[in-house]
Write an enzyme that holds these catalytic residues in place. Structure first.
Site, PDB file in Angstrom:
ATOM      1  CD  GLU A  15      -3.051  -0.817   0.108  1.00 11.06           C
ATOM      2  OE1 GLU A  15      -3.132   0.317  -0.415  1.00 11.06           O
ATOM      3  OE2 GLU A  15      -3.776  -1.766  -0.217  1.00 11.06           O
ATOM      4  CG  ASP A  24      -7.178   5.219  -5.968  1.00 10.63           C
ATOM      5  OD1 ASP A  24      -7.766   5.818  -6.899  1.00 10.63           O
ATOM      6  OD2 ASP A  24      -7.758   4.389  -5.239  1.00 10.63           O
TER       7      ASP A  24
END
Length: 208
Positions: A15, A24
């Site tokens: 992550e 993202d």
């Protein structure tokens, strides 16, 4: 079954840890270790910043949050690395997607080898493939004894087990108040749970 220290370290490696809100690969506002508003732990908005301690607390709460539906979905005992890889997958695709995945269906049918390969079915967008391969390789381990674990296939650095969640500070300023409208609240009861301590951290409350 709980996520192991090396399982948490592998997940954090996949992550990353960004302390300022960003979009993202699919345009979702994200912060810390892949935390989004959908997690229910924090509202991520443009310009939001968090401290390293807050990011650690959010990650600890998120791991706990996503481990629960994995436990509920798997009806047969599985090796620790497989469970950890499943939590990593659920963390990325969501608990509903995980519960209806071929990984769960095959594992519950007792076909663990096929379930391991089913991790690779979640291969979009293309940027996720190396992560999925890393999860598949982790899931294929019978145990962590003497095993080499990488967050993503192709990484050169081995995953090192985390010592544990960072301790929650007793009291600190609330940098999120201007953005979230958070207001001070009463002192929490003794021995608060992880989610309560996470809330305390963001509201600047003193832990009992």
């Amino acid at each position: 079954m709980d996520v192991s220290p090396i399982g948490r370290a592998a997940l954090e490696g996949r992550e990353g840890n960004v302390l300022t809100a960003y979009k993202d690969s699919v345009g979702t506002w994200t912060i810390g270790t892949g935390i989004t508003t959908a997690s229910g732990l924090i509202k991520v908005v443009p310009g939001l910043k968090i401290t390293p301690a807050q990011s650690d607390a959010l990650f600890a709460a998120a791991v706990e949050k996503y481990a629960a539906p994995v436990r509920a979905a798997l009806s047969r005992p599985v090796p620790q690395p497989f469970f950890d890889a499943c939590v990593s997958l659920a963390y990325n695709i969501g608990p509903v997607g995980f519960a209806h995945s071929s990984v769960v269906r095959l594992a519950n049918a007792g076909n663990l080898p096929a379930a391991i390969e089913a991790f690779l079915m979640w291969n979009k967008p293309a940027a996720i493939i190396s992560r999925r391969q890393g999860e598949r390789d982790q899931a294929a381990l019978a145990s962590y004894d003497g095993a080499k674990v990488y967050a993503r296939r192709g990484d050169r650095t081995l995953v090192k087990a985390l010592a544990g969640p960072a301790p929650v500070p007793a009291k600190q300023p609330d940098p999120l108040a201007p953005m979230t409208g958070a207001k001070p609240a009463a002192v929490t009861p003794a021995k608060p749970g992880l989610l309560t301590r996470l809330k305390d951290l963001f509201l600047g409350r003193k832990a009992a």
